[in-house]
Scaffold this active site. Structure first.
Site, PDB file in Angstrom:
ATOM      1  N   CYS A 114       0.820  -1.230   0.000  1.00  0.00           N
ATOM      2  CA  CYS A 114       0.000   0.000   0.000  1.00  0.00           C
ATOM      3  C   CYS A 114       0.849   1.273   0.000  1.00  0.00           C
ATOM      4  CB  CYS A 114      -0.928   0.002   1.201  1.00  0.00           C
ATOM      5  SG  CYS A 114      -1.843  -1.529   1.361  1.00  0.00           S
ATOM      6  N   HIS A 255      -3.863   6.420   3.315  1.00  0.00           N
ATOM      7  CA  HIS A 255      -4.173   5.146   2.662  1.00  0.00           C
ATOM      8  C   HIS A 255      -5.598   4.737   3.039  1.00  0.00           C
ATOM      9  CE1 HIS A 255      -4.042   1.299   0.974  1.00  0.00           C
ATOM     10  NE2 HIS A 255      -4.000   0.647   2.118  1.00  0.00           N
ATOM     11  N   ASN A 285     -10.062  -1.279  -0.119  1.00  0.00           N
ATOM     12  CA  ASN A 285      -8.607  -1.073  -0.090  1.00  0.00           C
ATOM     13  C   ASN A 285      -8.036  -1.525  -1.440  1.00  0.00           C
ATOM     14  OD1 ASN A 285      -5.855  -1.190   0.337  1.00  0.00           O
ATOM     15  ND2 ASN A 285      -5.976  -2.313   2.269  1.00  0.00           N
TER      16      ASN A 285
HETATM   17  N1  ACO Z   1     -18.057 -10.676   8.321  1.00  0.00           N
HETATM   18  C1  ACO Z   1     -18.551 -11.062   9.518  1.00  0.00           C
HETATM   19  N2  ACO Z   1     -17.777 -11.406  10.551  1.00  0.00           N
HETATM   20  C2  ACO Z   1     -16.451 -11.367  10.371  1.00  0.00           C
HETATM   21  C3  ACO Z   1     -15.863 -10.978   9.140  1.00  0.00           C
HETATM   22  C4  ACO Z   1     -16.729 -10.631   8.103  1.00  0.00           C
HETATM   23  N3  ACO Z   1     -16.284 -10.244   6.902  1.00  0.00           N
HETATM   24  N4  ACO Z   1     -14.518 -11.013   9.277  1.00  0.00           N
HETATM   25  C5  ACO Z   1     -14.262 -11.422  10.540  1.00  0.00           C
HETATM   26  N5  ACO Z   1     -15.422 -11.627  11.194  1.00  0.00           N
HETATM   27  C6  ACO Z   1     -15.605 -12.056  12.581  1.00  0.00           C
HETATM   28  C7  ACO Z   1     -14.413 -12.827  13.111  1.00  0.00           C
HETATM   29  O1  ACO Z   1     -14.542 -14.202  12.781  1.00  0.00           O
HETATM   30  C8  ACO Z   1     -14.500 -12.548  14.577  1.00  0.00           C
HETATM   31  O2  ACO Z   1     -15.474 -13.409  15.136  1.00  0.00           O
HETATM   32  P1  ACO Z   1     -15.222 -14.081  16.595  1.00  0.00           P
HETATM   33  O3  ACO Z   1     -15.157 -12.915  17.552  1.00  0.00           O
HETATM   34  O4  ACO Z   1     -16.434 -14.938  16.757  1.00  0.00           O
HETATM   35  O5  ACO Z   1     -13.940 -14.839  16.475  1.00  0.00           O
HETATM   36  C9  ACO Z   1     -15.044 -11.143  14.681  1.00  0.00           C
HETATM   37  O6  ACO Z   1     -15.664 -10.884  13.392  1.00  0.00           O
HETATM   38  C10 ACO Z   1     -13.981 -10.073  14.928  1.00  0.00           C
HETATM   39  O7  ACO Z   1     -12.884 -10.253  14.030  1.00  0.00           O
HETATM   40  P2  ACO Z   1     -11.591  -9.374  14.148  1.00  0.00           P
HETATM   41  O8  ACO Z   1     -10.585  -9.847  13.140  1.00  0.00           O
HETATM   42  O9  ACO Z   1     -11.188  -9.312  15.581  1.00  0.00           O
HETATM   43  O10 ACO Z   1     -12.162  -7.935  13.683  1.00  0.00           O
HETATM   44  P3  ACO Z   1     -11.475  -6.528  13.773  1.00  0.00           P
HETATM   45  O11 ACO Z   1     -12.346  -5.629  14.527  1.00  0.00           O
HETATM   46  O12 ACO Z   1     -10.017  -6.594  14.124  1.00  0.00           O
HETATM   47  O13 ACO Z   1     -11.555  -6.027  12.249  1.00  0.00           O
HETATM   48  C11 ACO Z   1     -10.194  -5.769  10.253  1.00  0.00           C
HETATM   49  C12 ACO Z   1     -10.876  -6.753  11.221  1.00  0.00           C
HETATM   50  C13 ACO Z   1     -11.264  -4.949   9.594  1.00  0.00           C
HETATM   51  C14 ACO Z   1      -9.447  -6.595   9.209  1.00  0.00           C
HETATM   52  C15 ACO Z   1      -9.212  -4.846  11.017  1.00  0.00           C
HETATM   53  O14 ACO Z   1      -8.411  -5.606  11.882  1.00  0.00           O
HETATM   54  C16 ACO Z   1      -8.328  -4.038  10.091  1.00  0.00           C
HETATM   55  O15 ACO Z   1      -8.785  -3.182   9.348  1.00  0.00           O
HETATM   56  N6  ACO Z   1      -7.018  -4.250  10.156  1.00  0.00           N
HETATM   57  C17 ACO Z   1      -6.053  -3.471   9.360  1.00  0.00           C
HETATM   58  C18 ACO Z   1      -6.005  -3.901   7.926  1.00  0.00           C
HETATM   59  C19 ACO Z   1      -5.134  -2.939   7.146  1.00  0.00           C
HETATM   60  O16 ACO Z   1      -5.022  -1.775   7.439  1.00  0.00           O
HETATM   61  N7  ACO Z   1      -4.456  -3.379   6.138  1.00  0.00           N
HETATM   62  C20 ACO Z   1      -3.606  -2.382   5.430  1.00  0.00           C
HETATM   63  C21 ACO Z   1      -2.640  -2.939   4.654  1.00  0.00           C
HETATM   64  S1  ACO Z   1      -3.313  -3.870   3.336  1.00  0.00           S
HETATM   65  C22 ACO Z   1      -1.961  -4.181   2.307  1.00  0.00           C
HETATM   66  O17 ACO Z   1      -0.857  -3.836   2.555  1.00  0.00           O
HETATM   67  C23 ACO Z   1      -2.266  -4.985   1.053  1.00  0.00           C
END
Ligand code: ACO
Length: 328
Positions: A114, A255, A285
């Site tokens: 990114c 980003h 993204n």
């Molecule tokens: N739909 C429904 N439920 C989901 C989904 C979905 N799409 N995805 C995960 N869940 C569930 C999980 O299974 C979990 O359930 P559980 O509590 O029963 O185990 C719950 O939702 C929470 O999951 P988390 O992974 O803890 O969710 P979080 O609040 O951390 O959000 C996210 C996830 C959106 C990916 C976040 O962590 C994030 O944005 N991280 C940063 C990503 C980023 O910035 N990347 C940039 C670089 S990308 C690159 O370089 C190519």
């Protein structure tokens, strides 16, 4: 006398097909409510089967060249930032050179996820300043839909396809210029975000083909924490190098990965939300393309005006981070 390096034109291209959260929910166990609450994403674009990363890149580049009033055959340097190249070799930039007809240009890719577009910006700026090239076309382009596991709801809902481009050349008196840049890498964190298969470490074979190893794998929560700290620090570095104060900044283009990360950055930089550009609700993204697309949209919609101070800041797999401060 040198007046620095200016951005002479911007362009972007988004594939036609829109995939909304509701449509996605029909074949992935997720919901519009979960995706919007956790990320702010409402839809993403999906490239056609015969539309490769280079095609997206070339369309964005043509628009940037037109705005910069530079003919394709006069381009001297093409850098494509991508993690979803058409082929592992040659570089996607070589296909772009051919598609544009920029036959004199030196063409290569940078792989910094990114942060790639801002890595390319720093490289191109330095190469123009050193006198190696008169101009450069820098492009962020991704077809992430080919590299996500559509059965993994924790990643596939986040990404989309698209491309953005900018033309850089030596600034003339009175033109805007790139004031400061910063790039950085932390190779201790390669495990947080990667495409494990398809490279020499793990070739795809008949035996592992079913494991979908050539798709993005991410430890989202860990990435989130690093993203906020690294982006804040990198943005502050360029703000300081450019001699700016928070109140001088007309617009921050972060980003476009997650609205919660964007909000956290805005508050840590002390910039009000209305001065932070957001379009991730439309495109998700798009990795290296995200800042390039956002810059073009902000420019073409008049959100960036002559004299404005623009701060761009990115973060991605590597881990990598990058920022740039520009006087438009
Ligand atoms: N739909 C429904 N439920 C989901 C989904 C979905 N799409 N995805 C995960 N869940 C569930 C999980 O299974 C979990 O359930 P559980 O509590 O029963 O185990 C719950 O939702 C929470 O999951 P988390 O992974 O803890 O969710 P979080 O609040 O951390 O959000 C996210 C996830 C959106 C990916 C976040 O962590 C994030 O944005 N991280 C940063 C990503 C980023 O910035 N990347 C940039 C670089 S990308 C690159 O370089 C190519």
């Amino acid at each position: 006398m040198s007046h620095g390096v200016t951005i002479a034109g911007t362009g972007s291209y988004l594939p036609e097909k829109i995939l909304t959260n509701d449509e996605l929910s029909k074949f992935v166990d997720t919901s519009d409510e979960w995706i919007v609450t956790r990320t702010g994403i409402k839809a993403r674009r999906i490239a056609a089967d015969d539309e490769h990363t280079s095609h997206l890149a070339s369309k964005a580049a043509e628009r940037a060249l037109e705005q910069a009033n530079i003919a394709a055959e006069d381009v001297e340097l093409i850098i494509v930032a991508t993690i979803t190249p058409d082929t592992l070799t040659p570089a996607t930039a070589c296909y772009v050179q051919q598609q544009l007809g920029s036959h004199k240009a030196v063409a290569f890719d940078v792989s910094a996820a990114c942060s790639g577009f801002l890595y390319a910006m720093k490289l191109a700026k330095n190469l123009i300043e050193s006198g190696s090239f008169k101009n450069a076309l820098i492009i962020g382009a991704e077809k992430l839909s080919s590299f996500v596991n559509w059965k993994d709801r924790t990643t596939c809902v986040l990404f989309g396809d698209g491309a953005g481009a900018a033309v850089l050349r030596a600034a003339e008196e009175g033109e805007g210029r790139i004031l400061a840049t910063d790039i950085g890498t932390d190779g201790k964190q390669t495990h947080l975000l990667n495409i494990p298969g398809g490279g020499s470490a793990c070739p795809i074979t008949i035996d592992n083909a079913g494991e979908r190893l050539a798709t993005l794998a991410m430890l989202g929560k860990e990435v989130f924490k690093h993203a906020v700290t690294r982006m804040k620090n990198s943005a502050n570095t360029v703000i300081e190098r450019a001699g700016l104060q928070a109140e001088d900044i007309s617009i921050v283009i972060p980003h476009q990965a997650n609205l919660r990360i964007i909000d956290a950055i805005a508050s840590r930089l002390d910039v009000p939300n209305e001065r932070v550009f957001v379009n991730l609700h439309k495109y998700g993204n798009t990795s290296a393309a995200a800042i390039a697309i956002a810059l073009d949209e902000a420019h073409r919609t008049g959100e960036i005006k002559k004299g404005d101070k623009v701060v761009m800041v990115a973060f991605g797999a590597g881990l990598t981070w990058a920022a740039a401060a520009i006087e438009w």
